[in-house]
Motif scaffolding. Structure first.
Motif, PDB file in Angstrom:
ATOM      1  N   ALA A  17      40.556 -13.340 -47.338  1.00  0.00           N
ATOM      2  CA  ALA A  17      40.872 -14.744 -47.632  1.00  0.00           C
ATOM      3  C   ALA A  17      39.609 -15.594 -47.647  1.00  0.00           C
ATOM      4  O   ALA A  17      39.392 -16.415 -48.548  1.00  0.00           O
ATOM      5  CB  ALA A  17      41.863 -15.291 -46.598  1.00  0.00           C
TER       6      ALA A  17
ATOM      7  N   ILE B 143      50.780 -11.792 -33.133  1.00  0.00           N
ATOM      8  CA  ILE B 143      52.164 -12.286 -33.161  1.00  0.00           C
ATOM      9  C   ILE B 143      52.181 -13.729 -33.662  1.00  0.00           C
ATOM     10  O   ILE B 143      52.993 -14.102 -34.514  1.00  0.00           O
ATOM     11  CB  ILE B 143      52.787 -12.167 -31.752  1.00  0.00           C
TER      12      ILE B 143
ATOM     13  N   GLU C  56      49.862 -15.237 -35.459  1.00  0.00           N
ATOM     14  CA  GLU C  56      49.385 -15.331 -36.842  1.00  0.00           C
ATOM     15  C   GLU C  56      50.522 -15.028 -37.824  1.00  0.00           C
ATOM     16  O   GLU C  56      50.715 -15.757 -38.809  1.00  0.00           O
ATOM     17  CB  GLU C  56      48.241 -14.326 -37.016  1.00  0.00           C
ATOM     18  N   LEU C  57      51.290 -13.997 -37.530  1.00  0.00           N
ATOM     19  CA  LEU C  57      52.405 -13.663 -38.415  1.00  0.00           C
ATOM     20  C   LEU C  57      53.491 -14.734 -38.350  1.00  0.00           C
ATOM     21  O   LEU C  57      54.118 -15.053 -39.368  1.00  0.00           O
ATOM     22  CB  LEU C  57      52.978 -12.293 -38.050  1.00  0.00           C
TER      23      LEU C  57
ATOM     24  N   GLN D   4      52.294 -17.499 -40.535  1.00  0.00           N
ATOM     25  CA  GLN D   4      52.467 -17.111 -41.951  1.00  0.00           C
ATOM     26  C   GLN D   4      53.909 -17.351 -42.406  1.00  0.00           C
ATOM     27  O   GLN D   4      54.143 -17.844 -43.517  1.00  0.00           O
ATOM     28  CB  GLN D   4      52.135 -15.625 -42.146  1.00  0.00           C
ATOM     29  N   SER D   5      54.864 -17.007 -41.554  1.00  0.00           N
ATOM     30  CA  SER D   5      56.272 -17.186 -41.925  1.00  0.00           C
ATOM     31  C   SER D   5      56.635 -18.664 -42.063  1.00  0.00           C
ATOM     32  O   SER D   5      57.375 -19.047 -42.966  1.00  0.00           O
ATOM     33  CB  SER D   5      57.198 -16.538 -40.882  1.00  0.00           C
TER      34      SER D   5
ATOM     35  N   ALA E  42      55.388 -19.784 -45.334  1.00  0.00           N
ATOM     36  CA  ALA E  42      56.226 -19.250 -46.418  1.00  0.00           C
ATOM     37  C   ALA E  42      57.521 -20.063 -46.540  1.00  0.00           C
ATOM     38  O   ALA E  42      57.930 -20.433 -47.647  1.00  0.00           O
ATOM     39  CB  ALA E  42      56.552 -17.783 -46.161  1.00  0.00           C
ATOM     40  N   ARG E  43      58.126 -20.342 -45.393  1.00  0.00           N
ATOM     41  CA  ARG E  43      59.394 -21.106 -45.423  1.00  0.00           C
ATOM     42  C   ARG E  43      59.178 -22.519 -45.959  1.00  0.00           C
ATOM     43  O   ARG E  43      60.062 -23.096 -46.590  1.00  0.00           O
ATOM     44  CB  ARG E  43      59.998 -21.171 -44.010  1.00  0.00           C
TER      45      ARG E  43
ATOM     46  N   CYS F 215      57.303 -23.360 -48.416  1.00  0.00           N
ATOM     47  CA  CYS F 215      57.412 -23.251 -49.882  1.00  0.00           C
ATOM     48  C   CYS F 215      58.864 -23.018 -50.298  1.00  0.00           C
ATOM     49  O   CYS F 215      59.357 -23.662 -51.237  1.00  0.00           O
ATOM     50  CB  CYS F 215      56.539 -22.110 -50.390  1.00  0.00           C
ATOM     51  N   HIS F 216      59.533 -22.092 -49.619  1.00  0.00           N
ATOM     52  CA  HIS F 216      60.919 -21.784 -49.996  1.00  0.00           C
ATOM     53  C   HIS F 216      61.799 -23.025 -49.906  1.00  0.00           C
ATOM     54  O   HIS F 216      62.561 -23.343 -50.832  1.00  0.00           O
ATOM     55  CB  HIS F 216      61.492 -20.687 -49.094  1.00  0.00           C
TER      56      HIS F 216
ATOM     57  N   THR G 156      51.588 -19.754 -51.950  1.00  0.00           N
ATOM     58  CA  THR G 156      50.499 -19.836 -50.977  1.00  0.00           C
ATOM     59  C   THR G 156      49.759 -18.498 -50.902  1.00  0.00           C
ATOM     60  O   THR G 156      50.390 -17.451 -50.882  1.00  0.00           O
ATOM     61  CB  THR G 156      51.062 -20.189 -49.590  1.00  0.00           C
TER      62      THR G 156
ATOM     63  N   LEU H 214      45.611 -16.748 -46.866  1.00  0.00           N
ATOM     64  CA  LEU H 214      45.839 -17.392 -45.575  1.00  0.00           C
ATOM     65  C   LEU H 214      44.798 -16.927 -44.563  1.00  0.00           C
ATOM     66  O   LEU H 214      44.645 -15.730 -44.324  1.00  0.00           O
ATOM     67  CB  LEU H 214      47.239 -17.047 -45.048  1.00  0.00           C
TER      68      LEU H 214
ATOM     69  N   CYS I  59      55.844  -7.123 -35.095  1.00  0.00           N
ATOM     70  CA  CYS I  59      54.598  -7.319 -35.869  1.00  0.00           C
ATOM     71  C   CYS I  59      54.257  -6.073 -36.668  1.00  0.00           C
ATOM     72  O   CYS I  59      53.900  -6.156 -37.843  1.00  0.00           O
ATOM     73  CB  CYS I  59      53.420  -7.549 -34.925  1.00  0.00           C
TER      74      CYS I  59
ATOM     75  N   GLU J  26      56.608  -5.811 -39.467  1.00  0.00           N
ATOM     76  CA  GLU J  26      56.410  -6.848 -40.479  1.00  0.00           C
ATOM     77  C   GLU J  26      55.250  -6.472 -41.404  1.00  0.00           C
ATOM     78  O   GLU J  26      55.353  -6.594 -42.631  1.00  0.00           O
ATOM     79  CB  GLU J  26      56.136  -8.176 -39.761  1.00  0.00           C
TER      80      GLU J  26
ATOM     81  N   ASN K 278      54.354 -15.758 -50.281  1.00  0.00           N
ATOM     82  CA  ASN K 278      55.284 -16.466 -49.377  1.00  0.00           C
ATOM     83  C   ASN K 278      56.260 -15.488 -48.735  1.00  0.00           C
ATOM     84  O   ASN K 278      57.463 -15.716 -48.708  1.00  0.00           O
ATOM     85  CB  ASN K 278      56.098 -17.531 -50.130  1.00  0.00           C
ATOM     86  N   LEU K 279      55.721 -14.404 -48.195  1.00  0.00           N
ATOM     87  CA  LEU K 279      56.589 -13.396 -47.577  1.00  0.00           C
ATOM     88  C   LEU K 279      57.126 -13.898 -46.239  1.00  0.00           C
ATOM     89  O   LEU K 279      56.347 -14.260 -45.354  1.00  0.00           O
ATOM     90  CB  LEU K 279      55.818 -12.094 -47.347  1.00  0.00           C
ATOM     91  N   ASP K 280      58.419 -13.907 -46.119  1.00  0.00           N
ATOM     92  CA  ASP K 280      59.086 -14.239 -44.852  1.00  0.00           C
ATOM     93  C   ASP K 280      59.918 -13.006 -44.480  1.00  0.00           C
ATOM     94  O   ASP K 280      61.040 -12.840 -44.942  1.00  0.00           O
ATOM     95  CB  ASP K 280      59.960 -15.476 -45.028  1.00  0.00           C
TER      96      ASP K 280
ATOM     97  N   ASP L 189      58.466 -14.919 -52.957  1.00  0.00           N
ATOM     98  CA  ASP L 189      58.431 -15.392 -54.340  1.00  0.00           C
ATOM     99  C   ASP L 189      57.553 -14.457 -55.148  1.00  0.00           C
ATOM    100  O   ASP L 189      56.670 -13.789 -54.606  1.00  0.00           O
ATOM    101  CB  ASP L 189      57.879 -16.817 -54.388  1.00  0.00           C
TER     102      ASP L 189
ATOM    103  N   ARG M  15      62.329 -15.243 -57.246  1.00  0.00           N
ATOM    104  CA  ARG M  15      62.388 -14.902 -55.817  1.00  0.00           C
ATOM    105  C   ARG M  15      62.965 -13.509 -55.645  1.00  0.00           C
ATOM    106  O   ARG M  15      63.839 -13.100 -56.392  1.00  0.00           O
ATOM    107  CB  ARG M  15      63.251 -15.931 -55.081  1.00  0.00           C
TER     108      ARG M  15
END
Lengths: 138, 138, 138
Positions: A22, B12, B14-15, B18-19, B22-23, B25-26, B78, B81, C11, C14, C80-82, C95, C113
């Motif tokens: 990144a 933990i 960081e992920l 990230q979520s 992501a949400r 944007c959704h 996005t 990151l 984690c 994921e 945008n992975l959730d 997405d 999506r």
């Protein structure tokens, strides 16, 4: 290490590698070429088609030549990261898009794939080799 | 905590961050503005050029004004990151693209960078501040 | 398991799911349909609008029909992975953009999506169901 400990160490490495990739994009697009080149190992290799830069001095010259002027720059976007750490090395395959902006909004310029090798040096992940393969017209 | 435990806690976080991003944007693209605003802290700040929304009521009004009609919406994407957790706060730098669809397919509209501050509140990461810096024509 | 151990296991899962979804794009765009279909469970389902493929033979026929010729292919990009793991299953919302290249550079073709269900089979995460919902003109 136990299997769970190994898996967790791989997670930590995978996220660290994601961050390096990144920052590569951020620093390139910001024109921070000293910071960009610092993400590579001292003997880092970058290939783009038939061009190769080897070592930080050549890398710096390459990026200054291709991204030095603000009108050459835009956004490098990285997707679909598949990072596989293995001890103090890691391989990563990802896709990328490069866009430039214009008076009419952003315009796609390039799309391709990054094949990367990374190495952990003094606790820091650095890019040992990046091969860029652009998507070609079929 | 030991170094490995600290690193794992950072993974933990960081992920989880990230979520959240992501949400964002959704929910924005789905027109779920109540859900979108809920991703912010109650005193969350959002800046876009010279416009600032402060707190959930102003955030809601901002998003309803800019993304309220279906023809204003599209996809926020996005990338790149770089999330750096630090205890109960985190900073994140990422790039974004906004596209709309048309009869001729998707069209790029905007590209830029998100500078984010997040805070852990009652065990949930929320956006405390998002500054949007659009890519400008050089 | 303790809460921290559970979070860490999540984690690991994921990131493993993120890699499966990245490989989906790589293999599809490389025309490696055997490898692509291997990412699904044997009873995997893929829906695209009113079309459904069920099981690996139908999946293979679907991808060969829609992506078989080089001029049908391009790049699938996932953002945008959730991802939400839950034991041996996981749900993911993300997405996607599909672009093709042309003599004038890359061209956006589709955006939409992915709603995914994944299952861990013999220690490997596989796609049990992918529903593709394309972005429509409002």
């Amino acid at each position: 290490m136990s299997e769970i400990a190994e898996n967790m160490a791989a997670c930590i490495d995978e996220l660290a590698v994601q961050s390096v990739l990144a920052r590569y994009c951020h620093r390139c697009d910001d024109g921070d070429f000293a910071g960009l080149v610092d993400l590579f190992t001292p003997d880092g290799v970058f290939t783009y088609g038939d061009r190769t830069a080897h070592g930080r001095a050549e890398l710096l010259a390459f990026f200054q030549g291709t991204q030095g002027r603000p009108d050459q720059r835009g956004k490098h976007l990285t997707f679909n990261l598949d990072v596989r750490p293995d001890g103090d090395t890691a391989r990563s395959v990802s896709d990328y898009v490069f866009l430039r902006t214009s008076a009419h909004g952003p315009v796609l310029r390039l799309a391709g794939r990054y094949h990367d090798e990374l190495r952990r040096v003094d606790g820091q992940w650095r890019i040992a080799r990046r091969d860029v393969i652009n998507l070609e017209v079929p």
